[in-house]
Scaffold this motif. Structure first.
Motif, PDB file in Angstrom:
ATOM      1  N   ALA A   1       0.789  -1.299   0.059  1.00 25.99           N
ATOM      2  CA  ALA A   1       0.058  -0.150  -0.114  1.00 25.99           C
ATOM      3  C   ALA A   1       0.765   1.303  -0.063  1.00 25.99           C
ATOM      4  CB  ALA A   1      -1.059   0.100   1.023  1.00 25.99           C
TER       5      ALA A   1
ATOM      6  N   ILE B   1      -0.193   4.614  -1.969  1.00 30.01           N
ATOM      7  CA  ILE B   1      -0.707   5.782  -1.314  1.00 30.01           C
ATOM      8  C   ILE B   1       0.284   7.065  -1.445  1.00 30.01           C
ATOM      9  CG2 ILE B   1      -0.921   6.762   1.230  1.00 30.01           C
ATOM     10  CD1 ILE B   1      -1.851   3.734   1.678  1.00 30.01           C
TER      11      ILE B   1
ATOM     12  N   LEU C   1      -0.197   8.924  -4.680  1.00 32.97           N
ATOM     13  CA  LEU C   1      -1.492   9.617  -4.527  1.00 32.97           C
ATOM     14  C   LEU C   1      -1.065  11.049  -4.194  1.00 32.97           C
ATOM     15  CD1 LEU C   1      -4.185   7.368  -2.921  1.00 32.97           C
ATOM     16  CD2 LEU C   1      -4.003   7.887  -5.261  1.00 32.97           C
TER      17      LEU C   1
ATOM     18  N   VAL D   1      -8.261   1.915  -1.714  1.00 31.87           N
ATOM     19  CA  VAL D   1      -7.799   3.240  -1.457  1.00 31.87           C
ATOM     20  C   VAL D   1      -8.022   4.492  -2.195  1.00 31.87           C
ATOM     21  CG1 VAL D   1      -5.249   4.154  -1.514  1.00 31.87           C
ATOM     22  CG2 VAL D   1      -5.593   1.729  -0.721  1.00 31.87           C
TER      23      VAL D   1
ATOM     24  N   SER E   1      -9.217   7.532  -0.640  1.00 36.98           N
ATOM     25  CA  SER E   1      -8.664   9.201  -0.827  1.00 36.98           C
ATOM     26  C   SER E   1      -9.413  10.394  -1.101  1.00 36.98           C
ATOM     27  CB  SER E   1      -7.666   9.037  -2.031  1.00 36.98           C
ATOM     28  OG  SER E   1      -8.319   8.771  -3.141  1.00 36.98           O
TER      29      SER E   1
ATOM     30  N   THR F   1      -4.006  12.118   2.324  1.00 33.62           N
ATOM     31  CA  THR F   1      -2.991  11.327   2.344  1.00 33.62           C
ATOM     32  C   THR F   1      -1.895  10.739   3.441  1.00 33.62           C
ATOM     33  OG1 THR F   1      -2.801  12.022   0.053  1.00 33.62           O
ATOM     34  CG2 THR F   1      -0.793  10.617   0.662  1.00 33.62           C
TER      35      THR F   1
ATOM     36  N   LEU G   1      -3.897   8.182   5.426  1.00 28.45           N
ATOM     37  CA  LEU G   1      -3.616   6.832   4.700  1.00 28.45           C
ATOM     38  C   LEU G   1      -2.438   6.070   5.004  1.00 28.45           C
ATOM     39  CD1 LEU G   1      -5.336   7.481   1.200  1.00 28.45           C
ATOM     40  CD2 LEU G   1      -6.411   6.356   2.874  1.00 28.45           C
ATOM     41  N   VAL G   2      -1.330   7.013   4.981  1.00 27.29           N
ATOM     42  CA  VAL G   2       0.068   6.465   5.225  1.00 27.29           C
ATOM     43  C   VAL G   2       0.065   5.989   6.579  1.00 27.29           C
ATOM     44  CG1 VAL G   2       2.326   6.979   5.767  1.00 27.29           C
ATOM     45  CG2 VAL G   2       1.197   7.764   3.894  1.00 27.29           C
TER      46      VAL G   2
ATOM     47  N   THR H   1      -1.516   2.605   7.077  1.00 30.88           N
ATOM     48  CA  THR H   1      -0.492   1.148   6.992  1.00 30.88           C
ATOM     49  C   THR H   1       0.394   0.807   8.551  1.00 30.88           C
ATOM     50  OG1 THR H   1       1.426   2.761   6.220  1.00 30.88           O
ATOM     51  CG2 THR H   1      -0.144   2.140   4.621  1.00 30.88           C
TER      52      THR H   1
END
Length: 417
Positions: free
Chosen positions: A41, A45, A48, A169, A173, A178, A181-182, A185
């Motif tokens: 991922a 990500i 993006l 994802v 988004s 972003t 989203l990081v 992980t």
């Protein structure tokens, strides 16, 4: 040594007949899947981040290169640590390291590429250290008759996430930033660290431990005891360095220049993943008599991928070729992992597995770096033809190695009296 509870749980589940009924394996499966999803991922990500201009293309390349460097540096060290100490402990600390470094990657977005690269290198270290430990831990948690099914279940989960996660994802988004989203992980790495059940205690007594260099050399000697392993690893490395490179570089070019659309690229990659899922389901139950030869034949199927790009064939032919490549790669991967777990001395399994990851996946970037200049110098057709030939020839040559028929060491000859 006192037996750990995990093998007892595995034996009980075996009597029930399914690896999916083993709680220890399910915890290991969930942790392995979480680490695989986190690994996949992060590049997507960060890609993006290019859209909102919080990261440049050069910055993205630097960050991903740093993560790869951390991975390659940690794989051999992680293998030695996993043979020295508890495999469960190595998974724990490597997962925690990746989980702790990931928020720093998020914090560096739009601020400092250097900070992101440093943190990404630590994430790569955690990723590289846990890979051989997970392989060895599977051999501890799952009894031998069910390991092929267990390995197939793990690889099937990875393929499912690869197929479904891009859309998920992309949808997230729209509503989630972003950096958030990081950070997600990081949660995956935390799950990978804490979910797996305990395996055996350290297999190498503290007083018997040698220097790292000597232990690494001992792992190489153990690998050399298995000619089928060295031959198979050479074939796998060749296929990844040529066939995967053709997919990564030549497929987008052919899709645009020959077919005038990126739809063929998307369809081929989806077909490959779908084929791999089918291959994992098939090999979970199929036990061919000549398992090694069947696995190497599956690996050779990747040659159909570059071969399909040589001529302007109908897009359906390209898609079919990538389905075959996907099926074949799992017909190889699952028996390969299972045979390594069965044949290699348990106290050296993580080190041998680290050699596998270091050479096969570690050299993949070299193939990617060389194929574009090769296409510029010799043309797309000759390069694709070479890649296809290499994918077919390398497994065929590996099939001639002693023990390759069953992925096992040949039994010593018994002389008559």
């Amino acid at each position: 040594m006192t037996p750990s509870p995990a093998p007892q749980a595995s034996a009980t589940a075996h009597r029930r007949g399914s690896v999916l009924g083993d709680p220890a394996f399910l915890r290991l499966w969930a942790g392995t899947t979480a680490s695989g999803l986190a690994t996949w991922a992060l590049p997507f990500i960060l890609g993006l981040a290019l859209l909102d201009r919080s990261l440049t293309a050069v910055g993205l390349g630097i960050v991903l290169a740093a993560r790869t460097a951390g991975f390659l540096a940690a794989v051999p060290v992680g293998g030695m640590l996993a043979d020295r100490h508890s495999r469960r402990g190595v998974v724990l600390w490597s997962g925690l390291a990746a989980a702790a470094a990931t928020p720093v990657v998020a914090a560096g977005l739009g601020r400092s590429v250097a900070l992101m690269a440093l943190a990404a290198a630590v994430v790569g270290v955690g990723q590289g250290a846990c890979r051989p430990a997970f392989q060895a831990l599977t051999a501890e948690v799952v009894d031998e008759p069910r390991r092929q099914s267990a390995n197939a279940a793990v690889t099937f989960a990875v393929r499912v996430t690869t197929l479904l996660a891009p859309g998920l994802v992309a949808l997230l988004s729209v509503a989630v930033s972003t950096p958030a989203l990081v950070l997600a992980t990081a949660a995956l790495w935390l799950a990978a660290a804490v979910l797996p059940a305990r395996g055996a205690a350290a297999l190498t007594p503290k007083g018997a431990r040698a220097p790292f260099s000597a232990e690494f050399a001992d792992g190489v000697r153990e690998a050399r005891r298995h000619p089928w392993f060295l031959a198979g690893l050479a074939a796998l490395t060749t296929v990844i360095a040529t066939g995967y490179s053709a997919t990564g570089v030549a497929l987008p070019l052919v899709s645009r220049e020959t077919y005038g659309t990126e739809a063929v690229l998307a369809a081929a990659l989806t077909a490959y993943t779908a084929g791999a899922m089918g291959g994992a389901l098939l090999i979970a139950r199929w036990r061919p008599k000549a398992q090694g030869w069947a696995a190497l034949a599956g690996l050779a199927c990747y040659g159909f991928a570059p071969l399909s790009l040589l001529l302007p064939v109908h897009p359906a032919a390209v898609i079919t070729a990538y389905v075959l490549a996907g099926i074949g790669i799992e017909l190889f991967n699952v028996p390969w992992f299972t045979a390594t777990q069965r044949e290699v001395e348990p106290a050296k399994l993580a080190r041998v597995s680290s050699l596998d990851f270091l050479l096969s996946y570690g050299l993949a970037p070299v193939g990617l770096a060389l194929i574009a200049p090769a296409i510029a110098a010799f043309g797309t057709g000759p390069v694709l033809g070479f890649c296809a030939l290499a994918c077919f020839a390398a497994p065929a040559a590996a099939a001639l190695a002693p023990g390759a028929r069953g992925f096992s060491r040949p039994a010593p000859e018994v002389r008559g009296a």
